[in-house]
Design a protein around this motif. Sequence first.
Motif, PDB file in Angstrom:
ATOM      1  N   THR A   1       0.828  -1.201   0.000  1.00 47.37           N
ATOM      2  CA  THR A   1       0.000   0.000   0.000  1.00 47.37           C
ATOM      3  C   THR A   1       0.865   1.255   0.000  1.00 47.37           C
ATOM      4  OG1 THR A   1      -1.698  -1.194   1.243  1.00 47.37           O
ATOM      5  CG2 THR A   1      -1.863   1.202   1.190  1.00 47.37           C
ATOM      6  N   GLY A   2       1.943   1.211   0.779  1.00 48.08           N
ATOM      7  CA  GLY A   2       2.854   2.358   0.812  1.00 48.08           C
ATOM      8  C   GLY A   2       3.470   2.635  -0.550  1.00 48.08           C
ATOM      9  N   MET A   3       3.820   1.581  -1.296  1.00 47.67           N
ATOM     10  CA  MET A   3       4.392   1.786  -2.632  1.00 47.67           C
ATOM     11  C   MET A   3       3.364   2.383  -3.586  1.00 47.67           C
ATOM     12  SD  MET A   3       7.021  -1.378  -3.372  1.00 47.67           S
ATOM     13  CE  MET A   3       5.976  -2.695  -2.735  1.00 47.67           C
ATOM     14  N   ALA A   4       2.100   1.960  -3.472  1.00 44.61           N
ATOM     15  CA  ALA A   4       1.058   2.515  -4.333  1.00 44.61           C
ATOM     16  C   ALA A   4       0.829   3.994  -4.021  1.00 44.61           C
ATOM     17  CB  ALA A   4      -0.235   1.724  -4.173  1.00 44.61           C
ATOM     18  N   LEU A   5       0.812   4.348  -2.738  1.00 41.65           N
ATOM     19  CA  LEU A   5       0.646   5.750  -2.364  1.00 41.65           C
ATOM     20  C   LEU A   5       1.861   6.576  -2.781  1.00 41.65           C
ATOM     21  CD1 LEU A   5      -0.954   5.329   1.177  1.00 41.65           C
ATOM     22  CD2 LEU A   5      -2.075   6.176  -0.894  1.00 41.65           C
ATOM     23  N   LEU A   6       3.053   5.988  -2.674  1.00 44.20           N
ATOM     24  CA  LEU A   6       4.259   6.698  -3.107  1.00 44.20           C
ATOM     25  C   LEU A   6       4.238   6.928  -4.617  1.00 44.20           C
ATOM     26  CD1 LEU A   6       7.021   7.890  -2.441  1.00 44.20           C
ATOM     27  CD2 LEU A   6       8.002   5.593  -2.638  1.00 44.20           C
ATOM     28  N   ALA A   7       3.716   5.964  -5.352  1.00 38.66           N
ATOM     29  CA  ALA A   7       3.595   6.132  -6.805  1.00 38.66           C
ATOM     30  C   ALA A   7       2.692   7.308  -7.132  1.00 38.66           C
ATOM     31  CB  ALA A   7       3.058   4.846  -7.432  1.00 38.66           C
ATOM     32  N   SER A   8       1.565   7.420  -6.428  1.00 38.31           N
ATOM     33  CA  SER A   8       0.658   8.540  -6.677  1.00 38.31           C
ATOM     34  C   SER A   8       1.283   9.864  -6.256  1.00 38.31           C
ATOM     35  CB  SER A   8      -0.665   8.328  -5.934  1.00 38.31           C
ATOM     36  OG  SER A   8      -0.504   8.482  -4.535  1.00 38.31           O
ATOM     37  N   PHE A   9       2.181   9.827  -5.280  1.00 38.18           N
ATOM     38  CA  PHE A   9       2.881  11.029  -4.831  1.00 38.18           C
ATOM     39  C   PHE A   9       3.913  11.503  -5.863  1.00 38.18           C
ATOM     40  CE2 PHE A   9       6.468  12.964  -2.502  1.00 38.18           C
ATOM     41  CZ  PHE A   9       5.811  14.006  -1.854  1.00 38.18           C
ATOM     42  N   CYS A  10       4.444  10.558  -6.647  1.00 39.64           N
ATOM     43  CA  CYS A  10       5.457  10.916  -7.648  1.00 39.64           C
ATOM     44  C   CYS A  10       4.900  11.848  -8.713  1.00 39.64           C
ATOM     45  CB  CYS A  10       5.996   9.656  -8.331  1.00 39.64           C
ATOM     46  SG  CYS A  10       7.073   8.637  -7.314  1.00 39.64           S
ATOM     47  N   TYR A  11       3.622  11.685  -9.054  1.00 42.61           N
ATOM     48  CA  TYR A  11       3.058  12.473 -10.148  1.00 42.61           C
ATOM     49  C   TYR A  11       3.069  13.973  -9.873  1.00 42.61           C
ATOM     50  CZ  TYR A  11       1.521   8.046 -12.156  1.00 42.61           C
ATOM     51  OH  TYR A  11       1.487   6.789 -12.696  1.00 42.61           O
ATOM     52  N   PRO A  12       2.533  14.459  -8.740  1.00 44.74           N
ATOM     53  CA  PRO A  12       2.594  15.904  -8.519  1.00 44.74           C
ATOM     54  C   PRO A  12       4.015  16.428  -8.371  1.00 44.74           C
ATOM     55  CG  PRO A  12       1.713  14.770  -6.589  1.00 44.74           C
ATOM     56  CD  PRO A  12       1.748  13.767  -7.688  1.00 44.74           C
ATOM     57  N   VAL A  13       4.917  15.610  -7.807  1.00 44.22           N
ATOM     58  CA  VAL A  13       6.319  16.036  -7.752  1.00 44.22           C
ATOM     59  C   VAL A  13       6.843  16.254  -9.167  1.00 44.22           C
ATOM     60  CG1 VAL A  13       8.661  15.365  -7.100  1.00 44.22           C
ATOM     61  CG2 VAL A  13       6.762  14.863  -5.563  1.00 44.22           C
ATOM     62  N   GLY A  14       6.533  15.307 -10.054  1.00 43.78           N
ATOM     63  CA  GLY A  14       6.971  15.429 -11.435  1.00 43.78           C
ATOM     64  C   GLY A  14       6.328  16.609 -12.139  1.00 43.78           C
ATOM     65  N   TRP A  15       5.036  16.860 -11.894  1.00 44.04           N
ATOM     66  CA  TRP A  15       4.349  17.987 -12.526  1.00 44.04           C
ATOM     67  C   TRP A  15       4.987  19.317 -12.134  1.00 44.04           C
ATOM     68  CZ3 TRP A  15      -0.602  15.318 -10.622  1.00 44.04           C
ATOM     69  CH2 TRP A  15      -1.020  14.392 -11.561  1.00 44.04           C
ATOM     70  N   ILE A  16       5.259  19.467 -10.847  1.00 44.88           N
ATOM     71  CA  ILE A  16       5.865  20.717 -10.394  1.00 44.88           C
ATOM     72  C   ILE A  16       7.247  20.882 -11.013  1.00 44.88           C
ATOM     73  CG2 ILE A  16       6.783  21.909  -8.373  1.00 44.88           C
ATOM     74  CD1 ILE A  16       4.443  20.797  -6.769  1.00 44.88           C
ATOM     75  N   TYR A  17       8.000  19.788 -11.102  1.00 41.27           N
ATOM     76  CA  TYR A  17       9.328  19.865 -11.722  1.00 41.27           C
ATOM     77  C   TYR A  17       9.206  20.270 -13.190  1.00 41.27           C
ATOM     78  CZ  TYR A  17      13.942  18.617 -13.400  1.00 41.27           C
ATOM     79  OH  TYR A  17      15.189  18.664 -13.983  1.00 41.27           O
ATOM     80  N   VAL A  18       8.248  19.658 -13.887  1.00 43.38           N
ATOM     81  CA  VAL A  18       8.055  19.990 -15.307  1.00 43.38           C
ATOM     82  C   VAL A  18       7.667  21.448 -15.470  1.00 43.38           C
ATOM     83  CG1 VAL A  18       6.484  19.596 -17.257  1.00 43.38           C
ATOM     84  CG2 VAL A  18       7.544  17.665 -16.096  1.00 43.38           C
ATOM     85  N   ARG A  19       6.792  21.912 -14.630  1.00 44.32           N
ATOM     86  CA  ARG A  19       6.349  23.302 -14.729  1.00 44.32           C
ATOM     87  C   ARG A  19       7.510  24.263 -14.540  1.00 44.32           C
ATOM     88  NH1 ARG A  19       1.939  26.642 -11.043  1.00 44.32           N
ATOM     89  NH2 ARG A  19       2.609  28.678 -11.761  1.00 44.32           N
ATOM     90  N   ARG A  20       8.396  23.953 -13.643  1.00 40.59           N
ATOM     91  CA  ARG A  20       9.494  24.869 -13.345  1.00 40.59           C
ATOM     92  C   ARG A  20      10.642  24.780 -14.344  1.00 40.59           C
ATOM     93  NH1 ARG A  20       9.507  27.604  -8.711  1.00 40.59           N
ATOM     94  NH2 ARG A  20       8.022  27.067  -7.052  1.00 40.59           N
ATOM     95  N   THR A  21      10.723  23.694 -15.074  1.00 46.19           N
ATOM     96  CA  THR A  21      11.928  23.505 -15.898  1.00 46.19           C
ATOM     97  C   THR A  21      11.664  23.371 -17.392  1.00 46.19           C
ATOM     98  OG1 THR A  21      11.852  21.094 -15.594  1.00 46.19           O
ATOM     99  CG2 THR A  21      13.140  22.367 -13.994  1.00 46.19           C
ATOM    100  N   LEU A  22      10.465  22.944 -17.794  1.00 45.77           N
ATOM    101  CA  LEU A  22      10.244  22.628 -19.205  1.00 45.77           C
ATOM    102  C   LEU A  22       9.243  23.546 -19.892  1.00 45.77           C
ATOM    103  CD1 LEU A  22      10.274  18.729 -19.112  1.00 45.77           C
ATOM    104  CD2 LEU A  22      11.943  20.226 -20.204  1.00 45.77           C
ATOM    105  N   ALA A  23       8.865  24.639 -19.237  1.00 46.37           N
ATOM    106  CA  ALA A  23       7.962  25.580 -19.877  1.00 46.37           C
ATOM    107  C   ALA A  23       8.717  26.420 -20.898  1.00 46.37           C
ATOM    108  CB  ALA A  23       7.327  26.481 -18.822  1.00 46.37           C
ATOM    109  N   GLY A  24       8.052  26.726 -22.005  1.00 50.90           N
ATOM    110  CA  GLY A  24       8.635  27.610 -22.995  1.00 50.90           C
ATOM    111  C   GLY A  24       9.797  27.035 -23.770  1.00 50.90           C
ATOM    112  N   THR A  25       9.804  25.722 -23.977  1.00 50.27           N
ATOM    113  CA  THR A  25      10.909  25.109 -24.723  1.00 50.27           C
ATOM    114  C   THR A  25      10.767  25.289 -26.221  1.00 50.27           C
ATOM    115  OG1 THR A  25       9.768  22.978 -24.863  1.00 50.27           O
ATOM    116  CG2 THR A  25      11.183  23.349 -22.940  1.00 50.27           C
TER     117      THR A  25
END
Length: 365
Positions: free
Chosen positions: A191-215
């Motif tokens: 269960t912890g791994m499944a919740l951690l997987a769902s946690f990865c998505y918003p971390v990735g979204w925020i990273y993408v927003r800060r680094t890959l905008a306007g390419t």
Amino acid sequence: MSAPCEPRATAPASAPPPPVPPVPPVPPVATASAPAARRPALDWRIRFAGLSLIWGFSFLLIKVGTEGYAPFQVTFGRLLAGTAVLVAAMVMRRERLPRSARTWGHLTVAALLLNALPFSLFSYAELTIPSTLAGICNATSPLWGMVLSVVALSEDRPTRRRVAGLGVGFLGVLTVLGAWQGFSGLDLPGTGMALLASFCYPVGWIYVRRTLAGTGSSTLALTGSQLCLATAQLAVVTPLFTSAPTSFPLLPTLSVLALGALGTGLAVLLQYGLVQEVGPTTAQMVTYFIPVIATAAGVALLGEQLSWNTPVGALVVLVGAALTQSRPRRSAAAPPVPEGSLPATQAPGSPSIGPAGRDPRLPQP
């Protein structure tokens, strides 16, 4: 998840994530000779239903895949099949790959956070937990997204309704897990791994927003490149932790191929097409069908047991997630957004990451 149709200057809902701060919008130049956009062959309601089914059944496909292959092999197979679909779409549309080394570096991190890591975690989780529980854990991603957006994006101020939604959502999580029973009978590592997987998505979204905008690259080019990198990452990792399969059982093999070609390839194209045609408000409703379909599929086709707290808790989670996505209505229409920047709207299931814009990718199971 999240990923699509390339963005157009006149269709901001399909553009990739906005810079912080957003660049000034560039109005489109009207030309008399510009060809009219072709109407999709299938009605958007049919494509909406297809997307809901594809992503809802993904958890069942993961479960069946792990019955014949190691979790890393399932992830590698789905990424390989999904990449093949997107590469074919890129070739047909004559998309150009990003040229900047900096962009490729950021895409490598995004591939880990949004594809390689969460996909692998879900595969490992479903070795010990039902596919129904994995699907419900995936629905918590918007809750994690709100927490992270408040911490990482100072311009995203929570309202009382969104804070209440956060509390309601996590109350639903505790209901699903049976907290009053001391989590009896629950596999905590899975269960912890499944919740951690769902946690990865918003971390990735925020990273993408800060680094890959306007390419300057289209969404399809960026997403296809990201999946290629995620496939390469699994190609390196998989041999280190698993041995080559000695057999290829039919049902698990078909499940992995369907999981990649449909759930990681075709679904991404469908989702961006929906956002472009009917807008993110309507398209994001797919989020609320995924755990319902995942639960029904697990019970009906895999014979998984379902106690009362699972569907009740799942409903509470979805209500909380919906509240965290609520925002004040704006009277003025959003201006056009230039190619390679983020829209000021949200697509299916993505957590809010600030008023300036939200990433249009849904957390893929």
